[in-house]
Motif scaffolding. Structure first.
Motif, short mmCIF file in Angstrom:
data_model
loop_
_atom_site.label_atom_id
_atom_site.label_comp_id
_atom_site.label_asym_id
_atom_site.label_seq_id
_atom_site.Cartn_x
_atom_site.Cartn_y
_atom_site.Cartn_z
N VAL A 144 0.83 -1.21 0.00
CA VAL A 144 0.00 0.00 0.00
C VAL A 144 0.87 1.26 0.00
O VAL A 144 0.58 2.23 -0.70
CB VAL A 144 -0.96 -0.02 1.21
N LEU A 145 1.95 1.24 0.77
CA LEU A 145 2.82 2.41 0.83
C LEU A 145 3.64 2.59 -0.43
O LEU A 145 3.99 3.74 -0.80
CB LEU A 145 3.75 2.30 2.05
N GLY A 146 3.95 1.50 -1.13
CA GLY A 146 4.85 1.59 -2.27
C GLY A 146 4.18 1.70 -3.62
O GLY A 146 4.80 2.15 -4.59
N ASP A 147 2.91 1.31 -3.72
CA ASP A 147 2.22 1.31 -5.01
C ASP A 147 1.35 2.55 -5.12
O ASP A 147 0.35 2.70 -4.38
CB ASP A 147 1.36 0.04 -5.11
N PRO A 148 1.65 3.48 -6.04
CA PRO A 148 0.88 4.74 -6.13
C PRO A 148 -0.58 4.53 -6.54
O PRO A 148 -1.38 5.45 -6.40
CB PRO A 148 1.66 5.53 -7.19
N SER A 149 -0.94 3.35 -7.01
CA SER A 149 -2.33 3.14 -7.41
C SER A 149 -3.28 3.23 -6.21
O SER A 149 -4.44 3.61 -6.37
CB SER A 149 -2.50 1.78 -8.10
N PHE A 150 -2.79 2.88 -5.02
CA PHE A 150 -3.64 2.96 -3.84
C PHE A 150 -3.95 4.41 -3.49
O PHE A 150 -5.07 4.75 -3.08
CB PHE A 150 -3.00 2.24 -2.66
N GLN A 151 -2.96 5.28 -3.63
CA GLN A 151 -3.20 6.69 -3.40
C GLN A 151 -4.18 7.25 -4.43
O GLN A 151 -5.05 8.06 -4.11
CB GLN A 151 -1.89 7.47 -3.44
N LYS A 152 -4.06 6.77 -5.67
CA LYS A 152 -4.99 7.20 -6.71
C LYS A 152 -6.42 6.75 -6.37
O LYS A 152 -7.38 7.50 -6.54
CB LYS A 152 -4.56 6.64 -8.06
N GLY A 153 -6.56 5.50 -5.88
CA GLY A 153 -7.89 5.01 -5.49
C GLY A 153 -8.46 5.80 -4.34
O GLY A 153 -9.66 6.13 -4.31
N ALA A 154 -7.61 6.13 -3.36
CA ALA A 154 -8.07 6.92 -2.21
C ALA A 154 -8.50 8.31 -2.65
O ALA A 154 -9.48 8.86 -2.14
CB ALA A 154 -6.96 7.00 -1.17
N GLN A 155 -7.78 8.87 -3.62
CA GLN A 155 -8.15 10.19 -4.13
C GLN A 155 -9.49 10.12 -4.86
O GLN A 155 -10.30 11.06 -4.78
CB GLN A 155 -7.06 10.71 -5.07
N GLY A 156 -9.75 9.01 -5.54
CA GLY A 156 -11.04 8.85 -6.21
C GLY A 156 -12.19 8.82 -5.22
O GLY A 156 -13.24 9.45 -5.45
#
Length: 450
Positions: free
Chosen positions: A412-424
């Protein structure tokens, strides 16, 4: 107009309604929060109304402090207040509850009904009749009530007010009411509210059970199918005010992860089923800073001190902490989920595969409660929504090792896709009408219902 809020007198039920009360008050409406003062003995704070006045709202204390009915063996009708697995299974068969529907059914039968019966036993309580009597005296135009505290509906009808439910969790009561319709089985919600309604000469109908409409702060992916008239709104997190500590003003030198396992369960049960010990082992040694909001009760499971990279604090307002965090590990409550959604933070949600059930055995001095699950009631729903949106992962301490959990956190900390999902999730949350935005709708609906 005059607007009366009434909720189960506990912080978890009151805090979600504060932004609505502020919005109405700021628009020039007269607002009050009417509820019993709290519990005479037990785990809850006895002066509930301090929380109300601390939020800058007018509190009305109704009746005298009294023990919760399901904790008092001397209360009339006590034997029928505690949910049983046998009755649940009978109704599951009679209503045709599918396996996919078991999770909301278990919450409704084992927890929602139990919570309601605390203040709505077969013989109406003096603190609940005091809520109705206050409404008759004050004559509100609108009563907004907690679905797990249905005396608000009786108070509204007795005073001639429009009334609506404000959801603090998915709409288990309306969903269950739809499941009972046309089956010939008696909806236990009727039994909850009927003694009080009868005392005021009222018939129990769908409007009394579900309100004129429902204020619903949940995104489509988290809702239960109900068919009720909904007023969509943004769930604005509020956990009370507090002084911001100096360390929260400065950016962390390494990734910061919040760890929060809630405040409700720690008030009722000892320890944390070994879950916390596994989480501590998982985060230990990682090049991160963990801020764990835990009390002494939750720490009972730990046989050794927390790792050096973990800072334990009993309480930190999440709206102050989360903007400084790269992720949060939490128990899956609605309040924590919404706080993380508002902050746009990826979430690691603790959940298990077991059903959510509770039973109790009468013993000398009260009830011996048996919580038959090691998770928060809404963990399954929140974890499913977060993972489907790519905004986090689900953790299961019963099946995953500490090393498994560590790898999930690293991912979760290393994959930017999770931050993108959280932003969505955050953007969808922000696009939903705010409590201020729906004030005109509340005025319109109130006028139409009266």
């Amino acid at each position: 107009m005059r607007v009366m809020f009434t909720v189960f007198p506990a912080p978890a039920h009151f805090l979600p309604v504060v932004p609505y009360a502020w919005a109405l008050q700021a628009a020039g409406h007269q607002v009050c929060v009417a509820a019993p003062p709290g519990i005479a003995t037990g785990v809850a704070v006895p002066d509930f109304h301090r929380a109300v006045t601390a939020a800058g709202l007018t509190a009305v204390s109704c009746g005298e402090p009294e023990r919760l009915s399901v904790h008092d063996r001397g209360y009339p009708g006590f034997a029928g207040l505690i949910p049983t697995i046998e009755e649940s299974e009978r109704l599951v068969a009679a209503l045709g509850i599918s396996e996919a529907e078991r999770a909301p059914w278990d919450v409704f039968h084992h927890f929602a009904l139990l919570t309601m019966r605390n203040y709505h036993p077969p013989v109406p309580r003096q603190d609940i009749t005091a809520v109705v009597e206050f409404a008759r005296e004050w004559r509100p135009d609108l009563v907004l009530w907690d679905p797990w505290f249905p005396c608000g509906a009786v108070a509204a009808r007795a005073s001639g007010a429009a009334h609506a439910r404000i959801l603090h969790s998915p709409d288990y009561t309306a969903w269950a009411t739809a499941k009972f319709a046309g089956t010939g089985e008696r909806n236990p919600l009727v039994g909850v509210i009927e003694p009080l309604a009868r005392q005021y000469g009222q018939q129990v109908d769908e409007e009394l059970l579900l309100g004129h409409w429902t204020v619903d702060p949940f995104p489509a992916g988290m809702r239960l199918p109900t068919g009720v008239e909904r007023l969509p709104v943004r769930y604005v997190p509020y956990t009370g005010g507090g002084l911001m500590e100096d360390w929260l003003r400065r950016p962390p030198s390494r990734p910061r992860v919040a760890l929060s396992l809630g405040v409700s369960m720690r008030s009722f049960f000892k320890g944390d089923w070994g879950r916390l010990a596994k989480l501590m082992e998982a985060v230990g040694g990682l090049d991160i800073e963990v801020i764990a909001t835990l009390d002494a009760n939750q720490l009972l499971d730990l046989r050794e001190p927390p790792p050096d990279n973990v800072r334990v604090l009993e309480y930190v307002p999440l709206d102050q902490l989360l903007p400084t965090c790269s992720a949060i590990i939490h128990h899956g409550s609605i309040g924590t989920f919404v706080a993380a959604s508002a902050a746009g933070v990826p979430q690691l949600i603790c959940d298990t595969d077991e059903p959510s059930r509770i039973t109790g055995t009468p013993v000398e001095g009260g009830i011996d409660w048996d919580l038959k699950c090691q998770k928060q009631l809404t963990a399954g729903r929140t974890s499913r929504y977060v993972t489907e949106r790519g905004a986090g992962v689900r953790l299961n301490h019963q099946t995953q090792s500490a090393s498994d959990i560590r790898e999930e956190l690293r991912r979760v900390l290393g994959d930017p896709s999770f931050q993108k999902g959280a932003q969505g999730i955050h953007e969808d949350w922000l696009a939903t009408p705010s409590p201020t935005d729906i004030v005109a709708d509340l005025e319109r609906l109130t006028a139409a219902a009266r």
